[in-house]
Motif scaffolding. Structure first.
Motif, PDB file in Angstrom:
ATOM      1  N   LEU A  42       0.932  -1.038  -0.042  1.00 55.78           N
ATOM      2  CA  LEU A  42       0.222  -0.260  -0.060  1.00 55.78           C
ATOM      3  C   LEU A  42       0.989   1.719   0.335  1.00 55.78           C
ATOM      4  O   LEU A  42       2.128   1.188   0.657  1.00 55.78           O
ATOM      5  CB  LEU A  42      -0.729   0.135   1.331  1.00 55.78           C
ATOM      6  CG  LEU A  42      -1.696  -1.037   1.608  1.00 55.78           C
ATOM      7  CD1 LEU A  42      -2.582  -1.040   2.575  1.00 55.78           C
ATOM      8  CD2 LEU A  42      -2.376  -1.382   0.110  1.00 55.78           C
ATOM      9  N   SER A  43       0.398   1.932  -0.894  1.00 54.34           N
ATOM     10  CA  SER A  43       1.162   4.054  -0.954  1.00 54.34           C
ATOM     11  C   SER A  43      -0.023   4.761  -0.187  1.00 54.34           C
ATOM     12  O   SER A  43      -0.839   4.584  -0.370  1.00 54.34           O
ATOM     13  CB  SER A  43       1.684   4.375  -1.645  1.00 54.34           C
ATOM     14  OG  SER A  43       1.367   4.150  -3.323  1.00 54.34           O
ATOM     15  N   GLY A  48       0.778   7.385   9.419  1.00 56.84           N
ATOM     16  CA  GLY A  48       0.224   6.208   9.671  1.00 56.84           C
ATOM     17  C   GLY A  48      -0.449   5.069   8.487  1.00 56.84           C
ATOM     18  O   GLY A  48      -0.827   5.616   8.018  1.00 56.84           O
ATOM     19  N   TRP A  49      -0.361   3.769   9.287  1.00 54.58           N
ATOM     20  CA  TRP A  49      -2.194   3.247   8.258  1.00 54.58           C
ATOM     21  C   TRP A  49      -3.252   2.085   9.127  1.00 54.58           C
ATOM     22  O   TRP A  49      -2.500   1.524  10.682  1.00 54.58           O
ATOM     23  CB  TRP A  49      -1.685   1.513   8.583  1.00 54.58           C
ATOM     24  CG  TRP A  49      -0.437   1.886   6.255  1.00 54.58           C
ATOM     25  CD1 TRP A  49       0.795   2.325   6.436  1.00 54.58           C
ATOM     26  CD2 TRP A  49      -1.099   2.133   5.111  1.00 54.58           C
ATOM     27  NE1 TRP A  49       1.095   3.470   4.555  1.00 54.58           N
ATOM     28  CE2 TRP A  49       0.009   2.820   4.187  1.00 54.58           C
ATOM     29  CE3 TRP A  49      -2.888   2.940   5.468  1.00 54.58           C
ATOM     30  CZ2 TRP A  49      -0.216   3.478   2.844  1.00 54.58           C
ATOM     31  CZ3 TRP A  49      -3.026   2.948   3.732  1.00 54.58           C
ATOM     32  CH2 TRP A  49      -2.065   3.208   2.789  1.00 54.58           C
ATOM     33  N   TYR A  50      -4.123   2.131  10.004  1.00 59.01           N
ATOM     34  CA  TYR A  50      -4.915   1.846  10.302  1.00 59.01           C
ATOM     35  C   TYR A  50      -5.927   1.141   9.423  1.00 59.01           C
ATOM     36  O   TYR A  50      -5.432   1.350   8.500  1.00 59.01           O
ATOM     37  CB  TYR A  50      -6.163   2.601  10.904  1.00 59.01           C
ATOM     38  CG  TYR A  50      -5.796   3.708  12.403  1.00 59.01           C
ATOM     39  CD1 TYR A  50      -4.950   4.441  12.163  1.00 59.01           C
ATOM     40  CD2 TYR A  50      -6.183   3.512  13.564  1.00 59.01           C
ATOM     41  CE1 TYR A  50      -4.453   5.050  12.849  1.00 59.01           C
ATOM     42  CE2 TYR A  50      -6.464   3.874  14.828  1.00 59.01           C
ATOM     43  CZ  TYR A  50      -5.595   4.614  14.624  1.00 59.01           C
ATOM     44  OH  TYR A  50      -4.693   5.659  15.629  1.00 59.01           O
ATOM     45  N   ASP A  68       9.215   7.922   2.795  1.00 56.52           N
ATOM     46  CA  ASP A  68      10.438   9.206   1.291  1.00 56.52           C
ATOM     47  C   ASP A  68       9.629  10.325   1.752  1.00 56.52           C
ATOM     48  O   ASP A  68       8.207  10.788   1.096  1.00 56.52           O
ATOM     49  CB  ASP A  68       9.499   8.719   0.163  1.00 56.52           C
ATOM     50  CG  ASP A  68      10.778   8.753  -0.854  1.00 56.52           C
ATOM     51  OD1 ASP A  68      10.780   8.863  -2.205  1.00 56.52           O
ATOM     52  OD2 ASP A  68      10.890  10.553  -0.313  1.00 56.52           O
ATOM     53  N   ASN A  69      10.577  10.686   2.365  1.00 57.67           N
ATOM     54  CA  ASN A  69       9.736  12.147   2.881  1.00 57.67           C
ATOM     55  C   ASN A  69       9.545  12.923   1.346  1.00 57.67           C
ATOM     56  O   ASN A  69       9.131  13.904   1.505  1.00 57.67           O
ATOM     57  CB  ASN A  69      11.078  12.882   3.973  1.00 57.67           C
ATOM     58  CG  ASN A  69      10.694  12.924   5.381  1.00 57.67           C
ATOM     59  OD1 ASN A  69       9.565  11.962   5.492  1.00 57.67           O
ATOM     60  ND2 ASN A  69      11.337  12.567   6.508  1.00 57.67           N
ATOM     61  N   VAL A  73       4.167   7.364   2.494  1.00 56.25           N
ATOM     62  CA  VAL A  73       4.271   6.482   3.490  1.00 56.25           C
ATOM     63  C   VAL A  73       3.639   4.939   2.396  1.00 56.25           C
ATOM     64  O   VAL A  73       2.774   5.467   2.047  1.00 56.25           O
ATOM     65  CB  VAL A  73       3.575   6.361   4.927  1.00 56.25           C
ATOM     66  CG1 VAL A  73       2.205   6.455   4.341  1.00 56.25           C
ATOM     67  CG2 VAL A  73       3.929   5.685   5.498  1.00 56.25           C
ATOM     68  N   TYR A  74       4.549   3.929   3.134  1.00 56.65           N
ATOM     69  CA  TYR A  74       4.236   2.751   2.461  1.00 56.65           C
ATOM     70  C   TYR A  74       3.616   1.560   3.355  1.00 56.65           C
ATOM     71  O   TYR A  74       4.847   2.095   4.139  1.00 56.65           O
ATOM     72  CB  TYR A  74       5.845   2.013   1.301  1.00 56.65           C
ATOM     73  CG  TYR A  74       5.491   3.489   0.377  1.00 56.65           C
ATOM     74  CD1 TYR A  74       6.950   3.992   0.742  1.00 56.65           C
ATOM     75  CD2 TYR A  74       5.239   3.056  -0.824  1.00 56.65           C
ATOM     76  CE1 TYR A  74       7.204   5.136  -0.348  1.00 56.65           C
ATOM     77  CE2 TYR A  74       5.646   3.981  -2.329  1.00 56.65           C
ATOM     78  CZ  TYR A  74       6.612   5.213  -1.512  1.00 56.65           C
ATOM     79  OH  TYR A  74       7.223   6.127  -2.553  1.00 56.65           O
ATOM     80  N   LEU A  75       3.192   0.802   3.290  1.00 56.49           N
ATOM     81  CA  LEU A  75       3.221  -0.339   4.062  1.00 56.49           C
ATOM     82  C   LEU A  75       3.273  -1.904   2.960  1.00 56.49           C
ATOM     83  O   LEU A  75       2.289  -2.079   2.010  1.00 56.49           O
ATOM     84  CB  LEU A  75       2.005  -0.908   4.443  1.00 56.49           C
ATOM     85  CG  LEU A  75       1.151  -1.538   6.180  1.00 56.49           C
ATOM     86  CD1 LEU A  75       2.162  -1.300   6.889  1.00 56.49           C
ATOM     87  CD2 LEU A  75       0.369  -1.065   6.295  1.00 56.49           C
TER      88      LEU A  75
END
Length: 115
Positions: free
Chosen positions: A20-21, A35-37, A72-73, A78-80
């Protein structure tokens, strides 16, 4: 304001992998937590993983050893990476950003793990 746009997700068999991205825009700083929920069917939303620059990433116990969060700032992305997926990983995954006392969410992306 903050906008979070997710991509990835889909249908995968048990033991498979998905990535996921989430692309963030708006008043997101390089040091902001992302983050990821996830929300399994019929259950409440739960934090899966989060990333704050300069700190160790957080993982829910159910995600440890199988999921990897990265960021990746430069791209405010953000990746998961999810490996060894299980049926209980099924749910809607939401990108999350706490910013200046408010919480922002992406639209959600469905992950379905079939047995």
């Amino acid at each position: 304001q903050v906008q979070l746009v997710e991509s990835g997700g889909g249908l995968v068999q048990v033991g498979g992998s998905l990535s996921l991205s989430c692309a963030a825009s708006g008043i997101i700083s390089p040091i902001n937590t992302l983050g990821w929920y996830r929300q399994p069917p019929g259950k409440e939303r739960e934090l899966v993983a989060s990333f704050t620059p300069g700190r160790p990433p957080y993982y829910a116990d159910s995600a440890k050893g199988r999921f990897t969060i990265s960021r990746d700032n430069n791209k405010k992305t953000v990746y998961l990476q999810m490996n060894g997926l299980k049926p209980e990983d099924t749910g809607v995954y939401y990108c999350w950003a706490p910013v200046r006392g408010s919480e922002y969410w992406g639209q959600g992306t469905q992950v379905t793990v079939s047995s």
